[in-house]
Design a protein around this motif. Structure first.
Motif, mmCIF file in Angstrom:
data_model
loop_
_atom_site.group_PDB
_atom_site.id
_atom_site.type_symbol
_atom_site.label_atom_id
_atom_site.label_comp_id
_atom_site.label_asym_id
_atom_site.label_seq_id
_atom_site.Cartn_x
_atom_site.Cartn_y
_atom_site.Cartn_z
ATOM 1 N N TYR A 49 59.793 39.332 20.057
ATOM 2 C CA TYR A 49 59.909 37.946 19.591
ATOM 3 C C TYR A 49 58.766 37.089 20.116
ATOM 4 O O TYR A 49 58.262 36.205 19.411
ATOM 5 C CB TYR A 49 61.258 37.382 20.048
ATOM 6 N N GLU A 87 70.708 42.896 11.318
ATOM 7 C CA GLU A 87 69.808 43.068 12.464
ATOM 8 C C GLU A 87 68.418 43.502 12.012
ATOM 9 O O GLU A 87 67.408 43.053 12.565
ATOM 10 C CB GLU A 87 70.396 44.088 13.436
ATOM 11 N N ARG A 88 68.365 44.364 11.000
ATOM 12 C CA ARG A 88 67.063 44.802 10.476
ATOM 13 C C ARG A 88 66.329 43.644 9.795
ATOM 14 O O ARG A 88 65.101 43.545 9.871
ATOM 15 C CB ARG A 88 67.248 45.982 9.507
ATOM 16 N N TRP A 100 66.572 40.454 10.650
ATOM 17 C CA TRP A 100 66.033 39.656 11.749
ATOM 18 C C TRP A 100 64.743 40.269 12.293
ATOM 19 O O TRP A 100 63.729 39.587 12.451
ATOM 20 C CB TRP A 100 67.066 39.524 12.862
ATOM 21 N N ALA A 101 64.769 41.574 12.540
ATOM 22 C CA ALA A 101 63.595 42.252 13.084
ATOM 23 C C ALA A 101 62.416 42.182 12.116
ATOM 24 O O ALA A 101 61.265 42.034 12.537
ATOM 25 C CB ALA A 101 63.932 43.707 13.396
ATOM 26 N N THR A 136 63.424 43.923 19.473
ATOM 27 C CA THR A 136 62.884 44.274 18.165
ATOM 28 C C THR A 136 61.573 45.043 18.327
ATOM 29 O O THR A 136 60.913 44.949 19.366
ATOM 30 C CB THR A 136 62.655 43.014 17.322
ATOM 31 N N SER A 137 61.185 45.777 17.283
ATOM 32 C CA SER A 137 59.974 46.595 17.359
ATOM 33 C C SER A 137 58.742 45.738 17.621
ATOM 34 O O SER A 137 57.835 46.143 18.353
ATOM 35 C CB SER A 137 59.798 47.405 16.077
#
Length: 259
Positions: free
Chosen positions: A15, A233-234, A236-237, A11-12
């Protein structure tokens, strides 16, 4: 499982930044100032007492309880049971916040007769609660469940690290702040089977909704579910990013006190 896929995504905001923030490292090392803990707890109470119940309530309205399909009926009832459990849990959490604040003299405001607001609300708190409202209002039920699980999963992993570290500290080293951190971190860690099972239950529900779609997309990149998987997914990120921002910065509490 889809939840395992999400946890393993790059992720950007990494985590580790959400679960090993300097705030958490200071907590684990008994270096966290008492007022910074109070400041954070006051922010978390805004999230828990105000934003979270609204978020869950909006998700409940999206459950297709009127479906006549037996498979959907069963999943809908399981979803309702999980979300009602979330409401029960958050009521206990808010009471726990306030009991802990009284016990350890954490100045969070509003827990004693005649006591008003003590801390300004952080921008990160407003950003988080606004995103919760947006997802719950505009997203699908399935997307809301991903957001819900992501919040709880990050919380579990972050505080489990702190709880594990504090269990190695002698009782005599804890002090008042350390004792408060011990109680708080245990409540949200894998050492507490109630919370661990609670998070696992939400994850199981997310996998029930999302794993079949994820498997289909894995087998066929032309699947109609590709965009849905990308949106999840976005989400989550975004939760990882919001969680990393939610932890207070060094000395931030010094400029955020109202009274």
């Amino acid at each position: 499982m889809f939840t395992s896929h999400l946890v393993n995504l790059s992720t950007s905001v990494p985590y580790e930044e959400a679960i090993s923030h300097p705030f958490l490292r200071d907590a684990a090392n008994l270096a966290l100032p008492h007022d910074r803990l109070a400041f954070w707890l006051a922010q978390d109470r805004i999230y828990a007492a105000q934003a979270y119940p609204r978020f869950i309530a909006l998700l409940i309205t999206k459950i297709p309880l009127d479906s006549t399909d037996p498979s959907i009926q069963g999943r809908s009832r399981r979803t309702l049971q999980v979300l009602v459990g979330c409401l029960d849990n958050i009521v206990r959490e808010v009471n726990f916040f306030e009991d802990t604040a009284r016990k350890y003299d954490l100045d969070i405001g509003g827990v004693r007769q005649g006591e008003g607001q003590v801390w300004l609300e952080r921008k990160a708190t407003r950003d988080y609660t606004a995103e919760m409202a947006r997802i719950a209002s505009l997203g699908t039920l399935e997307e809301g469940l991903v957001f819900l699980w992501a919040m709880e999963k990050v919380y579990l992993d972050a505080w489990s690290n702190v709880s594990s570290a504090l269990r190695t500290k002698p009782e005599t080293e804890l002090g008042v702040t350390g004792e408060a951190l011990r109680d708080l971190s245990y409540s949200w860690s894998t050492a507490n089977p109630d919370f661990s099972n609670f998070v696992q239950g939400i994850g199981t529900l997310v996998d029930e909704y999302w794993t079949p779609l994820f498997q289909e997309v894995s087998d066929d990149r032309a699947s109609k579910h590709v965009e849905a998987i990308l949106r999840a997914e976005r989400i989550w990120a975004r939760v990882v990013e919001l969680e990393a921002e939610f932890w207070p910065q060094l000395k931030e509490e010094e400029k955020m006190r109202i009274s």
